[in-house]
Design a protein around this motif. Structure first.
Motif, PDB file in Angstrom:
ATOM      1  N   TRP A  89      -6.041 -15.441  24.756  1.00 22.16           N
ATOM      2  CA  TRP A  89      -5.706 -16.234  23.575  1.00 22.16           C
ATOM      3  C   TRP A  89      -6.935 -16.436  22.712  1.00 22.16           C
ATOM      4  CZ3 TRP A  89      -0.794 -16.095  23.314  1.00 22.16           C
ATOM      5  CH2 TRP A  89       0.010 -16.291  24.444  1.00 22.16           C
ATOM      6  N   LYS A  90      -6.745 -16.343  21.410  1.00 27.41           N
ATOM      7  CA  LYS A  90      -7.831 -16.630  20.486  1.00 27.41           C
ATOM      8  C   LYS A  90      -8.033 -18.147  20.408  1.00 27.41           C
ATOM      9  CE  LYS A  90      -7.407 -12.543  17.540  1.00 27.41           C
ATOM     10  NZ  LYS A  90      -7.246 -12.048  16.165  1.00 27.41           N
ATOM     11  N   PRO A  91      -9.242 -18.628  20.588  1.00 32.03           N
ATOM     12  CA  PRO A  91      -9.468 -20.079  20.549  1.00 32.03           C
ATOM     13  C   PRO A  91      -9.005 -20.724  19.252  1.00 32.03           C
ATOM     14  CG  PRO A  91     -11.373 -18.955  21.452  1.00 32.03           C
ATOM     15  CD  PRO A  91     -10.459 -17.886  20.954  1.00 32.03           C
ATOM     16  N   SER A  92      -9.149 -19.998  18.133  1.00 34.20           N
ATOM     17  CA  SER A  92      -8.713 -20.575  16.864  1.00 34.20           C
ATOM     18  C   SER A  92      -7.208 -20.795  16.834  1.00 34.20           C
ATOM     19  CB  SER A  92      -9.126 -19.665  15.709  1.00 34.20           C
ATOM     20  OG  SER A  92      -8.566 -18.377  15.886  1.00 34.20           O
ATOM     21  N   SER A 109      -1.125 -10.332  17.027  1.00 31.95           N
ATOM     22  CA  SER A 109      -2.571 -10.126  16.936  1.00 31.95           C
ATOM     23  C   SER A 109      -3.292 -11.325  16.330  1.00 31.95           C
ATOM     24  CB  SER A 109      -2.880  -8.872  16.109  1.00 31.95           C
ATOM     25  OG  SER A 109      -2.332  -8.989  14.808  1.00 31.95           O
ATOM     26  N   ASP A 110      -2.569 -12.208  15.611  1.00 33.63           N
ATOM     27  CA  ASP A 110      -3.202 -13.410  15.060  1.00 33.63           C
ATOM     28  C   ASP A 110      -3.477 -14.461  16.128  1.00 33.63           C
ATOM     29  OD1 ASP A 110      -3.124 -12.324  12.556  1.00 33.63           O
ATOM     30  OD2 ASP A 110      -1.229 -13.289  11.998  1.00 33.63           O
ATOM     31  N   TYR A 111      -2.816 -14.326  17.272  1.00 33.17           N
ATOM     32  CA  TYR A 111      -2.913 -15.369  18.283  1.00 33.17           C
ATOM     33  C   TYR A 111      -3.596 -14.909  19.576  1.00 33.17           C
ATOM     34  CZ  TYR A 111       0.918 -16.540  15.165  1.00 33.17           C
ATOM     35  OH  TYR A 111       1.690 -16.744  14.045  1.00 33.17           O
ATOM     36  N   ALA A 112      -3.656 -13.600  19.799  1.00 34.96           N
ATOM     37  CA  ALA A 112      -4.189 -13.130  21.081  1.00 34.96           C
ATOM     38  C   ALA A 112      -4.785 -11.736  20.922  1.00 34.96           C
ATOM     39  CB  ALA A 112      -3.094 -13.131  22.147  1.00 34.96           C
TER      40      ALA A 112
END
Length: 1203
Positions: free
Chosen positions: A1146-1149, A1127-1130
């Motif tokens: 995907w999370k941009p960060s 969950s920290d990545y997507a």
């Protein structure tokens, strides 16, 4: 939380065939303060051009500012004294330190801030208290009136243009005489005569310069609705153009049309005109109007409507009284038989079409003289016009126009029900109040001072609605139907109730909310085949009607259909409304369009009678029975009732009909009557909009064997009945230390909100995919070959009797609760022979084929979870995740379940509406992890608790349309959702919550929900939805509404499921799943039928039965692992109702390179230069395969993703 780049990516849309499109241009935060009706906008400077025409500014009252102060060294800052001598600086000796310091400057105080209020200001305060709803309401009205009033620059531009236009009309050269049937001269101008074809007329037409040209209508009276305005020009034809008997046989209308065409032809050469077209006056094809768009800047806001009238004395007004005939049958029907005029049928509508031109000047003078010095009346009329426009009542044939509303306000003034001292708010309120209590269909009104006593009843004999003008000869509402007036009357009653409701923003509901037809009515009927409509008129319209309307098909067909539906639907509907047809417009060189407007009706159901399967008629031996049988035809039958009576009756469904079928009984009645009376085809004769989305709630497979499923309400009732029976058995248990005081269901099925409620059936699970316990079944590793059928456990809370012997230790409480579960299981098994399995945290019970999961509630446990002890030994109470979760499950959830259950009992469409909303939200891949189910249920509940400006919906589809509009157009940042369930909150409570919301907005969730049991914490939205998800939902809802509007009246069979198919273009990775490993695969939107799984076996209690596997779906387990680990990545999305794809974004960060640290090692790899680490996407996708072994089919990585 993902950052704003996720928001952008979620908005990416690619329209595919059969897929639900997205629009990245949808703005979910359209402030409700913004003007909505017809895209009302501020009239700012166009195209950045300078506005050389400015409004007059009153400079006399400007305050004079203080003069500049000179800042010279050694001088005081205050400047010079009276003698202009510099003052020395003053120093103050500090007693303690002996230092000198400068005296601080004292800024000059604006004396105006401390002046006592002026008389004008005091009067305004007093007026606000006495004349307006509230101070805020007054400010809102003032701001809206500024928006809708015409700006001074356009007034000035128009007056300059008007003078030139008048000169142009007056300078048109006169034309020689032509035969009235000669159309050759029109070819010179490339024109067509702007009225439909009529039989041959004898006479001569000649163009003589108009007698006068003047501005009439709302602009002339000073109550025109802007910012885009239409200004009416009255061009009076000279008397010499008419012969004595031109009122007969449409000769007046033909000459009027030729005169208008000649003016249009000459204006084509004018430099004042940019564009012209013909249109119809209030939808009447016999009264064409010339629409002129001025050239230049004026044309961006203003359209000129040129109306032709005749002099007041050209014909006697008595010649046009309603009982007179002015269209001869031998001319129209081409008959040779001659009939005396006294025996001819009257032509009231034809007469009124000419009368309106003759009396226009008198009515305009009356209106202008009264409104000239009464600005409050003008403002009140503007408010009423905005209100009409938002409801779509002011345009089209037979509309309740702004002109009629204006004249009604003058009638109230004349009858002293309002006065000129009243504020605009009071004028509007009193008008609504009076109109809601009046009935122009039986007791008409008149502006004429000396009207004979029998005149109004005489008008009623020929018109459905009567409002007579100042001359006493013309009916303003001649073309208005009874249904349209009753619709306006109903809306007026709702408006007054809205003003009296202190818990809502009445200004927003009355003036700012646009009300499209499809969001107002439960059922919509549309007949759009013009061939059928024309045939209906030819075969069934009375000869008198054909003569009166002379070729205008629409009102004749509408009258025939309404007459049948009024009688057939009776008490089943509260109101039948008519979608007023839009005004036809066409080019000058084209023939006028055929009057083939579709007939569209809206039904507001009366839930007390609408769902009855039987229509009871009169006694079989009574004279009325013959009429009943004649009307209903083959459907009528004689029946004996339980009270012993024998009566005629019509049966529309069997006694076992589902609620979904009962909701469509009106559809059966309408279809039958239109087929029986007029021969409309049963299948394709009409378009009926009511249940197009019901198929999304129906089961195509795994249907119950012992009842008809419908849309799930019947299954829900059986679950609730089984739970009530279980509750009685629990209260009868003997051998438990504390008696069971209550059993409260907490599952969504107990609120009628479960999309697919549990079904009672015998569960046969193959031995290779299960293993047996003492009283239950468990899945084995072989279950990964095919997942067992999804069975939802029904959760409930057990409330025990009071006792002071509970321990104060959490561990001890858990052990005592486990002991209770064991005792309850033993008691139910021994006393009632139920299959029961106790667990440490619950007890599962199999009853009537349903699995119930019961939890014991002990309130003291919440406070023990909050208890913490500081190192100093002080005990404090703080909220923890465990305490909040327990409080939510045993305190808030049972209360909400009870309240929402009661709401469904009052409004039977609430539950299915929630199911449609959940189904749609999940189909757009926003599962409960992103948008909690309770959040959706409460949002839908707000549509029933605060339906203004609508009434609560009786059809689930209508409620779903309103839910989509709520999502798409609500600014959650500024608007809290306050649900006053059971009216438990007072006005003071609501005001306190609103104040709290605005003062603490930055610390509250993006979506704030308040209930009587949770006023300020918004516990149901604390974790989700996030701001990005709200934006995503708003975009999807806005696009769904656009698709729905395009599907509503589509001639071909439309695929309504397309709004439940998501677009997958916005996502980076698509994880495809094996369908057989999805326990809910039979609930998918596009499920493929499987004959082997069409029907379930009925439940029969068998010896040694086991509790089946419940709540198990391998896909859910896989999805939970993905979110727990990545969950920290997507972000992961999924359709919980049978979806076979898990899209990943995907999370941009997470994609940004990070410094090489130990905390950044997980799921990362060194970058190419080795100085940083970056996300190891390939390894993560390999992990997806490993975690989803047996569940995952393939994984697609989009080439256009953000990698």
């Amino acid at each position: 939380m993902c950052d704003m780049k996720v928001k952008k990516k979620l908005g990416v849309n690619a329209k595919r065939k059969g897929k639900f499109p997205l629009s990245a241009e949808v703005n979910c935060y359209e402030g409700n303060e913004a003007m909505e009706y017809n895209k009302l906008e501020k009239s700012d400077m166009d195209d950045g051009e300078e506005d050389n025409i400015s409004e007059d500014e009153d400079d006399e009252n400007d305050d004079v500012g203080p003069e500049k102060e000179e800042r010279n060294e050694g001088n005081d800052d205050s400047g010079m004294d009276e003698e202009n001598k510099p003052l020395k600086r003053k120093y103050v000796e500090d007693e303690k330190e002996g230092t000198k310091e400068k005296r601080k400057k004292v800024k000059p105080v604006d004396a105006g801030l401390y002046k006592p209020p002026t008389v004008k200001e005091l009067n305004q305060l007093r007026e606000t208290e006495n004349l307006f709803h509230s101070n805020l309401f007054r400010l809102q009205i003032q701001e809206m009136l500024k928006e809708v009033n015409i700006r001074a620059k356009y007034r000035t531009l128009f007056h300059c243009w008007m003078e030139d236009f008048k000169k142009t009309l007056e300078n048109i050269e006169e034309y020689e005489d032509y035969d009235i049937m000669d159309r050759n001269w029109l070819k010179e101008f490339n024109l067509k005569i702007p009225i439909p074809y009529l039989p041959q007329i004898m006479g001569v037409f000649k163009f003589i310069k108009p007698t006068s040209v003047s501005v009439v209508g709302s602009f002339g009276a000073g109550c025109c609705l802007g910012p885009n305005i239409k200004i009416d020009f009255r061009v009076e034809m000279p008397q010499i153009c008419f012969d004595v008997k031109d009122y007969l046989n449409h000769k007046y209308h033909v000459k009027r049309a030729l005169y208008l065409a000649y003016i249009a032809g000459k204006l084509q050469e004018s430099e004042l005109v940019e564009e012209m077209q013909f249109s119809q006056s209030c939808g009447n094809p016999l009264k064409p109007v010339l629409e002129v768009k001025p050239k230049g800047k004026l044309g961006k806001r203003v359209i000129i409507l040129v109306h032709l009238t005749s002099p007041a004395g050209v014909f006697k007004l008595s010649r046009f009284s309603p009982e007179k005939n002015n269209v001869r049958p031998n001319w129209y029907f081409k008959e040779n038989e001659r009939v005396e005029e006294e025996s001819l049928s009257p032509t009231p509508h034809y007469n009124c079409s000419i009368l309106k031109d003759l009396v226009l000047a008198a009515n305009e003078d009356y209106r202008t003289n009264i409104l000239e010095n009464n600005p409050n009346l003008k403002d009140g009329i503007l408010l009423l016009k905005v209100w009409l426009k938002q409801r779509g009542l002011d345009q089209g044939y037979g509309c309740f126009s702004g002109y009629i509303m204006c004249m009604y306000v003058l009638y109230l003034l004349q009858s002293r029900r309002i006065n000129s001292v009243m504020s605009s708010y009071q004028v509007a309120r009193n008008t609504w109040n009076s109109l809601a209590k009046s009935n122009w269909t039986t007791d008409g009104i008149s502006l004429a001072q000396s009207l004979p006593q029998q005149s109004v009843p005489n008008f009623h004999h020929h018109f459905e609605v009567v409002f007579i003008d100042v001359t006493g000869s013309c009916n303003f509402c001649a073309n208005m139907s009874k249904e349209t007036f009753l619709w306006v009357k109903q809306e007026c009653d709702l408006a007054v109730k809205c003003l009296d409701n202190p818990n809502i923003n009445s200004f927003q509901a009355l003036f700012m909310t646009s009300m499209p037809f499809y969001r107002q009515f439960d059922h919509i009927i549309r007949v759009q085949d013009f061939t059928m409509i024309k045939k209906l008129v030819e075969e069934h319209s009375p000869r008198m009607q054909k003569l009166d309307y002379t070729g205008h098909v629409y009102p004749q067909a509408l009258s025939l259909i309404l007459e049948v539906l009024r009688k057939g639907l009776g008490q089943r509907v509260r109101h039948i409304s008519i979608v007023l047809p839009s005004t036809e417009r066409w080019q000058l060189s084209k023939c006028p369009p055929m009057s083939g407007q579709p007939i569209t009706l809206g039904l507001t159901l009366n839930p007390e009678f609408a769902f009855s399967v039987l229509e009871k008629g009169p006694g079989a031996n009574l004279p009325e029975a013959f009429e009943f049988r004649k009307f209903w035809g083959k459907k009528s039958e004689v029946r004996r009732f339980q009270d012993g009576s024998i009566s005629e009756a019509v049966v529309w469904n069997s006694g076992s009909a589902t609620l979904a079928q009962k909701r469509m009984i009106c559809h059966k009645i309408v279809t039958y009557l239109l087929n029986e009376k007029f021969g409309f085809p049963t299948e394709n004769g009409i378009i009926y909009v009511a249940d197009q989305l019901d198929s999304l709630l129906e089961r195509s497979m795994l249907l119950p064997a012992d009842f008809e499923y419908g849309t799930g309400e019947e299954a829900t009732v059986r679950v609730i009945g089984a739970l009530d029976s279980l509750g009685k058995q629990l209260r009868q248990l003997n051998d438990i230390p504390l008696e069971v005081s209550a059993v409260q269901g907490t599952s969504s099925v107990c609120r009628y909100c479960d999309v697919f409620p549990p079904l009672s059936s015998s569960c046969k699970v193959p031995k290779e995919v299960r293993k047996e316990g003492k009283s239950h079944l468990l899945p084995t590793e072989n279950a990964l070959v095919i997942a067992p059928r999804w069975i939802t456990p029904v959760d409930a809370i057990i409330q025990l009797g009071l006792s002071g012997k509970w321990p104060n230790d959490l561990c001890a409480i858990q052990r005592i609760k486990a002991a209770f579960y064991i005792k309850i299981a033993e008691g139910l098994s021994e006393q009632f022979h139920l299959t029961v399995q106790p667990y440490p945290d619950c007890v599962q019970i199999l009853k009537d084929g349903f699995v119930f999961c019961l939890h014991v509630a002990y309130q003291r446990e919440i406070s023990l979870l909050k208890e913490t002890t500081t190192p100093e030994g002080v005990t404090k109470y703080r909220d923890t995740e465990e305490s909040l979760a327990l409080e939510k499950s045993i305190v808030h959830l049972p209360k909400l379940t009870s309240s929402l259950h009661g709401l469904h009992q009052q409004c039977s469409s609430y539950g299915p509406t929630c199911c449609l909303a959940k189904r749609w939200m999940s189909s757009q891949l926003l599962d409960p992890h992103h948008f909690p189910e309770m959040c959706i249920e409460l949002l839908v509940a707000s549509l029933y608790l605060m339906p203004e400006p609508y009434q609560p919906p009786n059809q689930p589809q209508l409620g779903f349309f309103r839910f989509l509009h709520l999502l798409a157009h609500t600014n959650w940042q500024t608007e809290p959702v306050i649900l006053n369930l059971n009216a438990e909150m007072t006005r003071e409570d609501i005001l306190e919550i609103e104040t709290w919301f605005h003062s603490h907005r930055s610390t509250l969730p993006p979506l704030f929900l308040s209930t009587p049991y949770d006023k300020k914490n918004s516990i149901w939205t604390k974790e989700a939805p996030s701001l990005q998800i709200l934006i995503r939902a708003a975009m999807l809802a806005g696009e769904a509404l656009r698709v729905i509007e395009s599907l509503l009246f589509s001639a071909i069979k439309s695929d309504w499921k397309q709004i439940f198919r998501p677009s997958l273009e916005a996502f980076d990775v698509l994880i495809h799943l094996f369908p057989k490993l999805n326990s809910r695969r039979y609930e998918a939107v596009d499920v493929k039928s499987d004959k082997s799984n069409c029907q379930l076996q009925s439940y029969l209690k068998e010896p040694g039965e086991k509790i089946p596997v419940t709540g198990f779906n391998p896909v859910n387990c896989f999805l939970a692992e993905l979110r727990e680990n990545y969950s920290d990545y997507a972000l992961f999305f999924y359709d919980m109702y049978g979806g076979n794809i898990i899209p990943v974004l995907w999370k941009p960060s997470a994609l940004l390179p990070k410094d090489f640290k130990v905390s950044h090692i997980n799921c990362h790899k060194p970058s190419k230069d080795g100085s940083k680490v970056e996300l190891n996407v390939d390894a993560i996708i390999d992990d997806f395969y490993i975690l989803g072994k047996g569940v995952v089919s393939t994984i697609d990585v989009k080439s256009g993703s953000a990698l």
